[in-house]
Design an enzyme around this catalytic site. Structure first.
Site, PDB file in Angstrom:
ATOM      1  N   ASP A 485       0.809  -1.221   0.000  1.00 41.16           N
ATOM      2  CA  ASP A 485       0.000   0.000   0.000  1.00 41.16           C
ATOM      3  C   ASP A 485       0.837   1.264   0.000  1.00 41.16           C
ATOM      4  O   ASP A 485       0.341   2.345  -0.296  1.00 41.16           O
ATOM      5  CB  ASP A 485      -0.852   0.036   1.278  1.00 41.16           C
ATOM      6  CG  ASP A 485      -2.174  -0.678   1.125  1.00 41.16           C
ATOM      7  OD1 ASP A 485      -2.673  -0.757   0.001  1.00 41.16           O
ATOM      8  OD2 ASP A 485      -2.698  -1.152   2.152  1.00 41.16           O
TER       9      ASP A 485
HETATM   10  C1  GLC Z   1      -1.249  -0.518   5.089  1.00 38.51           C
HETATM   11  C2  GLC Z   1       0.124  -0.313   5.580  1.00 38.51           C
HETATM   12  C3  GLC Z   1       0.272   0.965   6.319  1.00 38.51           C
HETATM   13  C4  GLC Z   1      -0.350   2.110   5.567  1.00 38.51           C
HETATM   14  C5  GLC Z   1      -1.748   1.789   5.083  1.00 38.51           C
HETATM   15  C6  GLC Z   1      -2.270   2.840   4.178  1.00 38.51           C
HETATM   16  O1  GLC Z   1      -2.064  -0.803   6.146  1.00 38.51           O
HETATM   17  O2  GLC Z   1       0.569  -1.374   6.393  1.00 38.51           O
HETATM   18  O3  GLC Z   1       1.631   1.206   6.537  1.00 38.51           O
HETATM   19  O4  GLC Z   1      -0.361   3.239   6.356  1.00 38.51           O
HETATM   20  O5  GLC Z   1      -1.745   0.590   4.398  1.00 38.51           O
HETATM   21  O6  GLC Z   1      -3.507   2.501   3.641  1.00 38.51           O
HETATM   22  C1  GLC Z   2      -1.462  -3.937   5.410  1.00 39.43           C
HETATM   23  C2  GLC Z   2      -2.690  -3.950   4.567  1.00 39.43           C
HETATM   24  C3  GLC Z   2      -2.513  -4.826   3.352  1.00 39.43           C
HETATM   25  C4  GLC Z   2      -1.246  -4.456   2.632  1.00 39.43           C
HETATM   26  C5  GLC Z   2      -0.051  -4.454   3.552  1.00 39.43           C
HETATM   27  C6  GLC Z   2       1.193  -3.949   2.895  1.00 39.43           C
HETATM   28  O1  GLC Z   2      -1.282  -5.182   6.024  1.00 39.43           O
HETATM   29  O2  GLC Z   2      -3.810  -4.389   5.296  1.00 39.43           O
HETATM   30  O3  GLC Z   2      -3.605  -4.701   2.476  1.00 39.43           O
HETATM   31  O4  GLC Z   2      -1.078  -5.372   1.585  1.00 39.43           O
HETATM   32  O5  GLC Z   2      -0.330  -3.627   4.658  1.00 39.43           O
HETATM   33  O6  GLC Z   2       1.146  -2.595   2.617  1.00 39.43           O
END
Ligand code: GLC
Ligand code: GLC
Length: 822
Positions: A485
């Site tokens: 993300d």
């Molecule tokens: C995921 C990531 C996190 C970020 C988020 C944004 O959860 O782990 O680091 O802030 O996405 O949507």
């Molecule tokens: C968090 C989010 C997941 C994403 C990951 C890496 O675990 O829930 O959707 O793939 O972060 O950013």
């Protein structure tokens, strides 16, 4: 250092001090009523939606930490203490918290009194039951007081913690039977058709429902005025903070014990049945609920039902193996965590406030890998819900709300890995169940039934979305981000508070993802298999060819020489390449591309995994990238916003460590696969709980990486795709038992030192006892197979034909399979 230990026979983790490095929690409930409960009885309850139906209040980020919860104060003369230590923190003579499957028990003692607090949510019921047992272990008679205390939340947890100008005036309660039953009915007078109820199963001496009265305006849960002073004052809350507090007496002769059962329930009434008299709520359903748990016999029977429920769920996959840590993760804790991710997705934990993201499209598809074998029917339902949030062009809402099942407009779409996860999820479901009818189910697009198409058509559009969105190197366009993300290559966010993901256009820019290319090669064949089974041979041939082309594109433009590139940015510059100053190598494409078999026969895969070992491996797991980003890069986005070693910026992201484990098993490296598996596996790192800090029985999303000052420290436990991926990895890639289209694929890849094990697997109604004999001490490969004692000539499977398929047996049958490795 440890703060407790596993009790495998009881399927519990026994915590032996209240001073754990962080609150260590458990989840009670698995249908509609849920409670989070920590090892000091902190936590909260909610009905279905942790934001919109929050039953009790919980202050995140509070100091002292975790002091809101389900507190029982014992008063013995001048001595006041809590059975679970918080909030008074009175030093106890004895303390233990046992977290089990769907229940938690506290046992403690002080000054000649021993106490027990047992908590669970009965199957099919919307209430939390707590039984308190007090025993006089001294040789003199004791007159004890017991005060239960919970603080109600005014339902919408977000509004509850922000909108004080309104909320201080709306709280309402009703008190019955001298305070034995306390109803919380805020907003019931207008649009709500639900209330909460707190009760005891025997008469009480007093009660309070106004926090100011029980705790004191300037009091604290650690020193409630009513408990320290002369008892409850019979307050009735009008506005402010409604609570349920009671006062009960226990007169105990030496050696005598007594118990009382408390309930916290949620009741919904049809609108026309809301009132019993003007202004008086209809309590019939609450009374019926209380009547179901009048005594110990009813309490114990409900607890036994709960145990039977978990027995049943967990007997779909069990392993009998000498390595007890491996056994306890596979048989108990990893599957338990998978069920919790099914129930909670990413909504309510001690890191997720219950007010945030809802259900992730990709997260939910992946979570399914971990529970489809336990609850295939609910997995089916989940898949149809997810698919209904897809857009007609094959892209998808990144998240949706569990209560409305509608996509979140705020985040929107454009996360270009999302559509392919739907194929992966449906594939896992089909392998487990063989239920091809699901592909004919009519499923909405964008939650609009007028746009509905069969589920198969959703898969087709998912697949073609990738095919139709390729960039300059013939690699998939990344959009706002792929699995990571935080790798936001088209977004260019410059202002604080802006979303890293949704700034900038999602269409147009040309950043490409090698990770999505790897996914396409891994899950594309599943799509083509589905097509073939539906007789759509042309589409299957098209899919095979597209996968072939993608494989070539990866090897041509996605290969950096020693490892797979991560991406190309919006200016077509490589990301995750030796030419980069920072972030030269990323874990994701190495895991995914090798799992997909890219370069497995031509040497690139071996090289990629060797590079992972040399550049990303640490004693606590594999970090996401190296070198960590030390400054913010506008063209990379959120990933470079984290300090080095945390989260996506070179943290040990536990979710994708298992990808590398799976990749190692593709190449037959059983020793190395197990070595990586153990590094993040809770049971194997229990001894470093003072460093790891999060619960030693479940995975965390992230462990601080080698660049972080707190290297090895876990964060964000429980609600993570790690649960499903590690279970898939250990059960399928390592122990080698994978549901296939027409049977069970057996293809172990284990450490050479593991001499054998037996897996019992329920699959499509039959039961398989699969004994793997590795007297030969190999890591992969099968020399012979017998089924019920007869030599079997079974079809080979696996990239290198190392495995074999045990044909699906008739439902109701029990079959013994013996596999000799060599
Ligand atoms: C995921 C990531 C996190 C970020 C988020 C944004 O959860 O782990 O680091 O802030 O996405 O949507
Ligand atoms: C968090 C989010 C997941 C994403 C990951 C890496 O675990 O829930 O959707 O793939 O972060 O950013």
């Amino acid at each position: 250092m440890q703060f407790g230990h596993f009790d495998d026979a009881a399927r519990e983790y026994r915590i032996t001090t209240p001073r754990t490095p962080l609150p260590w929690i458990n989840y009670l409930g698995s249908e509609n009523f849920f409670t989070l409960i920590s090892n000091t009885a902190g936590g909260y309850s909610f009905y279905r939606d942790a934001r919109l139906r929050r039953i009790t209040r919980y202050r995140y980020n509070a100091s002292p930490l975790d002091s809101d919860g389900f507190h029982f104060y014992v008063k013995d003369g001048e001595s006041v203490w809590n059975i679970a230590w918080q909030p008074t923190q009175t030093e106890l003579d004895a303390y233990e918290c046992r977290h089990g499957l769907g229940y938690t028990v506290f046992e403690s003692a002080l000054g000649g009194v021993s106490a027990k607090q047992e908590m669970f949510v009965p199957n099919g019921e919307n209430c939390l039951l707590t039984r308190i047992t007090l025993k006089n272990t001294s040789d003199a008679a004791k007159q004890l007081k017991l005060f239960p205390y919970v603080e109600f939340c005014l339902w919408d947890a977000n509004d509850d913690s922000t909108n004080f100008q309104r909320n201080y005036s709306i709280g309402e309660v009703e008190v019955m039977d001298g305070g034995r039953v306390i109803y919380h009915k805020t907003e019931y007078r207008e649009r709500r058709d639900h209330y909460a109820v707190f009760w005891a199963n025997r008469p009480v001496d007093g009660f309070d429902t106004a926090r100011d009265s029980f705790i004191g305006v300037y009091g604290a849960p650690a020193k409630p005025e009513a408990v320290l002073g002369s008892g409850c004052k019979g307050s009735v809350a009008h506005g402010w903070q409604p609570v349920a507090a009671q006062e009960l007496s226990f007169d105990l002769a030496p050696g005598q014990e007594q118990d009382v059962i408390f309930g916290l329930g949620y009741i919904e009434n049809p609108v026309e049945e809301k009132w019993e008299a003007p202004g008086v709520i209809n309590k019939a359903r609450a009374v019926a609920m209380m009547d179901r748990y009048p005594d110990d016999a009813a309490f114990d029977a409900a607890l036994a039902d709960l145990a039977a429920h978990w027995d049943d769920l967990l007997s779909n996959y069990t392993v009998d193996v000498a390595d007890e840590k491996l056994g306890r993760m596979v048989n108990i804790w990893n599957q338990y965590q998978c069920m919790v991710t099914f129930n909670m997705s990413r909504s309510a934990s001690y890191y997720e406030s219950g007010m945030g993201r809802g259900m992730g499209f990709r997260d939910s598809c992946q979570d399914l890998f971990g529970f489809v074998h336990m609850i295939p029917d609910r997995a089916r339902e989940r898949l149809l819900d997810i698919a209904a949030t897809q857009f007609p062009d094959g892209s998808a809402y990144h998240q949706y709300q569990p209560l409305t099942k509608k996509g979140n407009l705020g985040v929107g779409s454009g996360f270009n890995d999302d559509p392919l996860w739907l194929i992966a999820g449906v594939d896992a479901y089909l392998r487990e169940t063989g239920d091809y009818d699901v592909l004919n189910e009519m499923v909405a697009f964008d939650s609009d039934m007028s746009l509905a198409q069969p589920l198969f058509e959703h898969l087709r559009r998912s697949f073609h979305y990738t095919v139709d969105h390729l960039g300059p190197h013939d690699l998939p366009l990344i959009g706002r981000a792929d699995w990571n993300d935080c790798l936001n290559l088209n977004c260019f966010s410059e202002h604080p508070g802006e979303s890293f993901q949704t700034t900038g256009p999602s269409e147009g820019p040309v950043a490409e993802s090698v990770f999505i290319a790897g996914m396409f090669v891994k899950y594309g064949p599943a799509y083509s298999e589905i097509c073939r089974r539906l007789g759509k041979d042309d589409e299957a041939a098209f899919a095979d060819e597209a996968v072939e082309k993608m494989t070539k594109a990866v090897l041509t433009s996605g290969w950096d020489g020693e490892w797979f590139l991560r991406a190309y940015d919006a200016a077509s510059q490589p990301i995750g390449s030796h030419v980069c100053e920072e972030g030269q190598i990323f874990i994701e494409p190495q895991g995914m591309c090798v799992m997909a078999g890219i370069g497995a026969k031509t040497g690139e895969a071996e090289k990629a995994l060797k590079s992972v070992k040399e550049r990303l491996d640490t004693k606590y797991g594999i970090v996401l990238l190296q070198p960590a980003y030390t400054k913010y890069y506008l063209n990379l986005g959120e990933i470079s916003s984290y300090p080095p070693g945390y989260k996506e910026n070179a943290g040990i992201f536990c979710h994708n460590n298992p990808w590398v484990v799976c990749a190692e098993t593709v190449l037959g490296h059983g020793d190395r696969a197990f070595e990586i598996y153990k590094k993040t596996c809770p049971a194997f790192i229990e001894e470093i709980s003072e460093i790891h800090r999060t619960e030693p029985y479940v995975y965390s999303q992230m462990v601080a990486g080698i660049d972080a000052p707190t290297f090895g420290e876990g964060k964000n436990s429980w609600l993570t795709g790690t649960a499903a991926w590690t279970f898939l990895t250990v059960s399928q890639a390592i122990l080698g038992i994978t549901p296939d289209y027409d049977g069970i694929a057996v293809d172990p890849c284990i450490p050479s030192s593991l001499s054998g094990y037996t897996v019992t697997r329920r699959y499509r109604g039959a039961e398989y006892h699969i004994t793997v004999d590795n007297a030969a001490g190999v890591q992969k490969g099968i020399a012979s197979v017998t089924i019920d004692g007869e030599p079997a000539d079974v079809k080979r499977c696996g990239l290198f034909e190392t495995g074999c398929i045990i044909p699906a047996q008739p439902a109701g049958s029990v079959v013994n399979v013996k596999v000799v490795m060599g």
